[in-house]
Scaffold this active site. Structure first.
Site, mmCIF file in Angstrom:
data_model
loop_
_atom_site.group_PDB
_atom_site.id
_atom_site.type_symbol
_atom_site.label_atom_id
_atom_site.label_comp_id
_atom_site.label_asym_id
_atom_site.label_seq_id
_atom_site.Cartn_x
_atom_site.Cartn_y
_atom_site.Cartn_z
ATOM 1 N N HIS A 372 90.956 62.003 15.618
ATOM 2 C CA HIS A 372 90.478 61.017 14.644
ATOM 3 C C HIS A 372 91.432 59.871 14.389
ATOM 4 O O HIS A 372 91.162 59.046 13.524
ATOM 5 C CB HIS A 372 90.201 61.688 13.299
ATOM 6 C CG HIS A 372 88.915 62.442 13.264
ATOM 7 N ND1 HIS A 372 87.721 61.856 12.911
ATOM 8 C CD2 HIS A 372 88.632 63.720 13.555
ATOM 9 C CE1 HIS A 372 86.755 62.760 12.974
ATOM 10 N NE2 HIS A 372 87.276 63.903 13.364
ATOM 11 N N LYS A 563 86.141 51.837 0.845
ATOM 12 C CA LYS A 563 86.760 52.761 1.787
ATOM 13 C C LYS A 563 88.114 53.118 1.198
ATOM 14 O O LYS A 563 88.559 52.494 0.244
ATOM 15 C CB LYS A 563 86.919 52.123 3.165
ATOM 16 C CG LYS A 563 87.536 50.710 3.122
ATOM 17 C CD LYS A 563 87.691 50.100 4.500
ATOM 18 C CE LYS A 563 86.406 49.586 5.110
ATOM 19 N NZ LYS A 563 85.958 50.311 6.265
ATOM 20 N N ARG A 564 88.797 54.128 1.769
ATOM 21 C CA ARG A 564 90.139 54.419 1.293
ATOM 22 C C ARG A 564 90.998 53.155 1.341
ATOM 23 O O ARG A 564 90.806 52.299 2.210
ATOM 24 C CB ARG A 564 90.770 55.520 2.161
ATOM 25 C CG ARG A 564 90.170 56.898 1.930
ATOM 26 C CD ARG A 564 90.396 57.377 0.527
ATOM 27 N NE ARG A 564 91.796 57.670 0.327
ATOM 28 C CZ ARG A 564 92.281 58.877 0.058
ATOM 29 N NH1 ARG A 564 91.468 59.905 -0.100
ATOM 30 N NH2 ARG A 564 93.571 59.053 -0.089
ATOM 31 N N LYS A 569 93.518 49.052 6.831
ATOM 32 C CA LYS A 569 92.151 48.607 6.534
ATOM 33 C C LYS A 569 92.128 47.200 5.926
ATOM 34 O O LYS A 569 91.089 46.580 5.809
ATOM 35 C CB LYS A 569 91.468 49.618 5.608
ATOM 36 C CG LYS A 569 91.213 50.982 6.275
ATOM 37 C CD LYS A 569 90.592 51.972 5.294
ATOM 38 C CE LYS A 569 90.374 53.354 5.867
ATOM 39 N NZ LYS A 569 89.069 53.503 6.576
ATOM 40 N N THR A 671 82.668 54.954 9.542
ATOM 41 C CA THR A 671 81.269 55.352 9.383
ATOM 42 C C THR A 671 80.639 54.542 8.254
ATOM 43 O O THR A 671 79.427 54.368 8.215
ATOM 44 C CB THR A 671 81.127 56.851 9.061
ATOM 45 O OG1 THR A 671 82.018 57.179 7.985
ATOM 46 C CG2 THR A 671 81.436 57.706 10.279
ATOM 47 N N LYS A 675 76.760 52.827 7.678
ATOM 48 C CA LYS A 675 75.897 52.930 6.489
ATOM 49 C C LYS A 675 75.454 51.546 6.034
ATOM 50 O O LYS A 675 74.296 51.336 5.669
ATOM 51 C CB LYS A 675 76.641 53.643 5.352
ATOM 52 C CG LYS A 675 77.058 55.067 5.677
ATOM 53 C CD LYS A 675 77.977 55.621 4.577
ATOM 54 C CE LYS A 675 78.896 56.688 5.092
ATOM 55 N NZ LYS A 675 80.031 56.959 4.175
HETATM 56 C C1 LIG Z 1 81.407 56.776 4.447
HETATM 57 C C2 LIG Z 1 82.458 57.083 3.488
HETATM 58 C C3 LIG Z 1 83.795 56.859 3.808
HETATM 59 C C4 LIG Z 1 84.231 56.275 5.131
HETATM 60 O O1 LIG Z 1 84.259 54.883 5.021
HETATM 61 P P1 LIG Z 1 84.972 53.962 6.131
HETATM 62 O O2 LIG Z 1 84.546 52.601 5.721
HETATM 63 O O3 LIG Z 1 84.404 54.365 7.441
HETATM 64 O O4 LIG Z 1 86.428 54.194 6.014
HETATM 65 C C5 LIG Z 1 84.762 57.168 2.876
HETATM 66 N N1 LIG Z 1 84.429 57.676 1.667
HETATM 67 C C6 LIG Z 1 83.149 57.886 1.315
HETATM 68 C C7 LIG Z 1 82.843 58.435 -0.035
HETATM 69 C C8 LIG Z 1 82.123 57.613 2.209
HETATM 70 O O5 LIG Z 1 80.851 57.852 1.847
#
Ligand SMILES: *Cc1c(COP(=O)(O)O)cnc(C)c1O
Length: 841
Positions: A372, A563-564, A569, A671, A675
């Site tokens: 990952h 995101k985190r 990022k 991911t 979404k």
């Molecule tokens: C989808 C999701 C992530 C991943 O987000 P990235 O933009 O791919 O880093 C992190 N936290 C939550 C709660 C999510 O639903």
């Protein structure tokens, strides 16, 4: 629904207990209020009603679950074991209603009684048993495996405290413990009869068995009990209900007894508490873990409990240990479960007395490993002394695996000791470590990355030597997300609009979304598309107004980065764009810009100071801009505290613009990007992770691309990257950084953000300044596109239409066919009236 036998749902006409029609649900709901909660309506709280509905749904899950377990047991079905230290499931109730196909009936049943359905759903505490993307991926995969009727078990850890709750106080992140279990958890069933014991520490002994074979015995000096808690995972409109099995640590009874006899009752209680610490808390994923004994103990706890459980299943189904790999396909979600390789060897060799070579063959055929990360600092290594103190037998096994492996390497690469050292399971370049990624690679028959670019880079960088050695083991499996949670449930308006336009086939086969593409040219459809987005934005605005007292304008462009929080990022790149836009407006107050709302959300690891400072920076910028009368109605910044799955479900459907701006080569897949795309947001992004594939599918014209490519970044690095050149070469960036440095956003405090500025002007390890000019120009293109509502809608529709590939059903089909080679097993519901009672021996 009439009460005839319904083959789609496989329901019996006489089944009054777990039937799916509205009247039966209503009666079951009241039964549970009375007989499970023991409450009369006048005394019932919202939580009682939530639990009554949850138990009603759970009964229906359990009916499918026992039917599934019976079929798997009878057929001895080949089973996927998904090993993951994290499962970020999100709330269960709504998703289960969607997958049962009774969301509308349940809502109607509840509302007929005068209750607020949404309010009931909001009672559910979210199990935050993951940090972010990796844990959420595991959750999407469980949903897809059940939907595709794949026999599967998710194995994980039942942390008492999941990811912390985030508060924002004076702009700073403040962590609070997540007490998700305080009101109980109706979705899990404890299975104490399947508890197993996990050893730690001690020493090893050599002895000869009755046949005179030399064997090794591990004598741990500490034993902890692992108790499984099972949660049924229902597929979408199938009868398959798989199991998520989470382990909780307890002290074993025998241990208490021993201490009792020594009269040390309170000492025993102390040690009991210390055993339970193993599953006390989830660790953040982006802090250095070296020396965290408890984390190593957690990892071993997960894999030992899970493998022992797999042996129990094998024995129960009278399958020989020699067939372990035929019964089970085990997937390791990152290296957190990599100890499974040496634990399976120990169980096969020491406990089941298989010859080493046979055991090794079984082990390699059992495991597959998903990588990952490309960040070298995130590759797990355990200091040798810590490892040997905690798992002395496993270290011997690691050495044995390594000796045999390196012998092979030496034969293959004569006279290349540097390569041997690079491939070794032991890092001997300084303090000595066990390299967990190497253990995972050697012990697996398949290794995969999570997006095309990521897999390519893996082969060229962190796993290059392994790729040279075994190219056939490598493949790509681009991540995906489940459309059930991330569209059907979270975006019902869009779901209804799409279904009206192209029929319901897309709901079982997401690639059918492509049928939507021609609708992009239909003006009336685009109008309705915008109405859906507007309504979703209004919902989010109401939520934020209600909970945080902040007023947002749904007519503005919603520019979202959730995101985190991490330097790679680049939330700070986004922040610099906000300041630059602000400066443009201050310098030219009549300038015509597209009104924007900048939405942020995400947690920073508690000890990651720079990430926390970025949170503070965003909030400080917001505090100034949001108050500035010159700006009113044009720019707004809001940091939504405590980003988690439920907040994600509110945010992704309401976004216009998705910020996917990581430094190229750093984000494995992402991911969140998927979404957003599925929900009709346009992406501004770099060529990183799955962004590359999203752009390929939705078309370059429908994607806002900027930034240096991974190769260009590598070039800059090689040529000696000098961020100061970019600072002095661009007046706008100079002004932005100087403004932040002047204390403008920190009440005159020039020191506060200095660490960030020093970083940007000094090393700028994530090439923020190098990408800044392109990012600004690209954001201008976003403005231009958004001004033309018809054009924007066309682009948005095409994004959704071409996002079908990013369903986790597609990812799982690839794993199923190319790695696991496991067959789907359709499930027929058991009729409870026809069951013959027996007692298991
Ligand atoms: C989808 C999701 C992530 C991943 O987000 P990235 O933009 O791919 O880093 C992190 N936290 C939550 C709660 C999510 O639903």
């Amino acid at each position: 629904m009439d009460k005839l036998y319904n083959p789609e749902r496989d329901v019996f006409p006489e089944d009054e207990r777990t039937g799916l029609d509205k009247d039966i649900i209503r009666r079951a709901f009241l039964d549970h209020l009375f007989f499970s909660q023991g409450k009369f309506p006048a005394l019932a709280t919202l939580n009682d009603y939530y639990l009554a509905l949850a138990y009603t749904v759970r009964d229906r899950l359990l009916h499918r679950w026992i039917s599934t377990a019976a079929a798997y047991t009878e057929q001895g079905a080949r089973t996927v074991c998904y090993l993951s230290a994290e499962f970020l499931m999100g709330t269960h109730l709504g998703n289960n209603l969607v997958n049962l196909g009774i969301l509308d009936d349940a809502r109607a049943a509840v509302e007929d009684m005068g209750l607020d359905f949404k309010e009931l759903l909001r009672q559910e505490e979210e199990p935050g048993l993951g940090n972010g993307g990796l844990g959420r991926l595991a959750a999407c995969f469980l949903d897809s495996m059940a939907t595709l009727q794949i026999p599967a078990l998710g194995y994980g850890i039942r942390y008492e405290f999941g990811i912390f709750d985030q508060d924002i106080v004076d702009g700073w992140q403040v962590e609070k413990t997540d007490k998700w279990l305080r009101f109980g958890n109706p979705w899990e069933i404890q299975r104490p009869e399947w508890a197993v014991e996990i050893g730690y520490g001690g020493h090893t002994e050599r002895y000869h068995d009755e046949q005179g074979h030399l064997r090794v015995r591990w004598v741990p000096d500490r034993v902890v009990k692992a108790v499984p808690y099972d949660t049924p995972i229902l597929g979408y409109r199938t009868n398959t209900a798989n199991t998520l099995r989470l382990w909780r640590a307890e002290s074993p009874e025998a241990f208490d007894l021993g201490v009792f006899n020594r009269g040390d009752y309170y000492g025993a209680v102390d040690r009991k508490i210390s055993s339970e610490n193993i599953t006390k808390v989830l660790y953040p994923n982006d802090e250095p873990l070296q020396g965290k004994v408890l984390r190593l103990e957690q990892q071993y706890f997960l894999v030992s409990a899970s493998l022992q459980d797999m042996f129990r299943i094998l024995d129960r189904q009278h399958i020989s240990v020699e067939q372990f790999h035929e019964k089970f396909a085990a997937q390791m979600n990152d290296t957190h479960p990599a100890l499974a390789v040496c634990e399976l060897m120990r169980l096969l060799v020491d406990e089941r007395h298989l010859p080493w070579e046979r055991a090794w063959d079984i082990t390699q055929k059992t495991f597959a490993y998903t990588n990952h990360t490309l960040l070298p600092e995130a590759l797990e290594q355990w200091p040798l002394d810590l490892f040997s103190r905690t798992l002395p037998r496993h270290l011997e096994i690691v050495y044995e695996i390594n000796d045999r492996f390196l012998d092979q390497v030496r034969v293959r690469y004569l006279g290349d000791p540097a390569r041997v050292a690079r491939l070794s399971l032991i890092n001997e370049t300084g303090e000595r470590f066990v390299r967990m990624a190497h253990l995972a690679c050697v012990g697996s028959h398949a290794i995969n990355g999570v997006a095309a670019l990521h897999t390519d880079l893996l082969k060229q960088t962190v796993l290059k030597d392994f790729h040279d050695l075994w190219p056939e083991k490598f493949s790509n499996k681009t991540n995906g997300v489940t459309p059930r949670r991330w569209i059907f449930f979270s975006n019902p308006r869009l779901t209804a609009l799409i279904t009206e336009a192209i029929g319901p086939a897309w709901m079982r086969d997401l690639e059918r979304l492509a049928d939507l593409a021609p609708m992009a040219e239909d003006g009336a459809f685009r109008e309705r598309w915008r109405a859906v987005k507007r309504a979703n934005k209004t919902d989010l605005v109401q939520f934020i107004g209600q909970h945080f007292g902040e007023r947002l304008d749904p007519r503005s462009l919603f520019d979202v980065q959730v995101k985190r929080i991490h330097e790679y990022k680049r939330q700070h790149l986004n922040a610099l764009h906000i300041v630059a836009t602000y400066l443009r407006l201050k310098n030219d107050p009549t300038r015509d810009i597209v009104p924007r709302t900048y939405l942020f959300g995400g947690k920073a690891a508690p000890a990651y100071h720079k990430a926390k400072l970025i949170v503070k920076l965003i909030n400080s910028i917001g505090a100034v801009i949001n108050q500035d009368p010159d700006i009113r109605g044009r720019l707004k910044v809001f940091f939504l505290p405590n980003f988690h799955v439920s907040n994600g479900q509110r945010i992704y459907p309401a976004a216009d613009l998705s910020e996917q701006i990581s430094t190229a080569g750093k984000e494995a897949s992402g991911t969140g990007n998927m979404k957003f795309t599925l929900n009709g947001a346009l992406t501004i992004g770099t060529l990183d992770g799955a962004n590359v594939e999203i752009r390929e599918r939705v078309g370059a014209d429908n994607f806002f691309l900027f930034g240096h490519t991974e190769a260009q970044i590598a070039g800059l690095r090689q040529a000696g990257y000098r961020p100061l050149d970019f600072y002095h070469g661009n007046e706008e960036i100079e002004a932005v950084i100087d403004l932040i440095g002047s204390g403008y956003f920190s009440r005159g405090d020039r020191k506060l953000f200095q660490p960030l500025i020093d970083d940007l002007l000094g090393q700028d390890p994530y090439f923020v300044l190098a990408d800044f000019a392109q990012y600004m120009a690209c954001q201008d293109q976003v403005d231009t596109a958004y001004r033309d509502a018809e054009r924007w809608s066309r682009m948005a529709i095409l994004n959704t239409a071409h996002a079908g590939f990013f369903s986790s059903d597609r990812s799982i089909r690839e794993y199923q066919q190319e790695i696991w080679r496991v067959s789907s097993v359709p499930i027929t519901l058991i009729n409870p009236d026809e069951v013959k009672v027996t007692v298991m021996q």
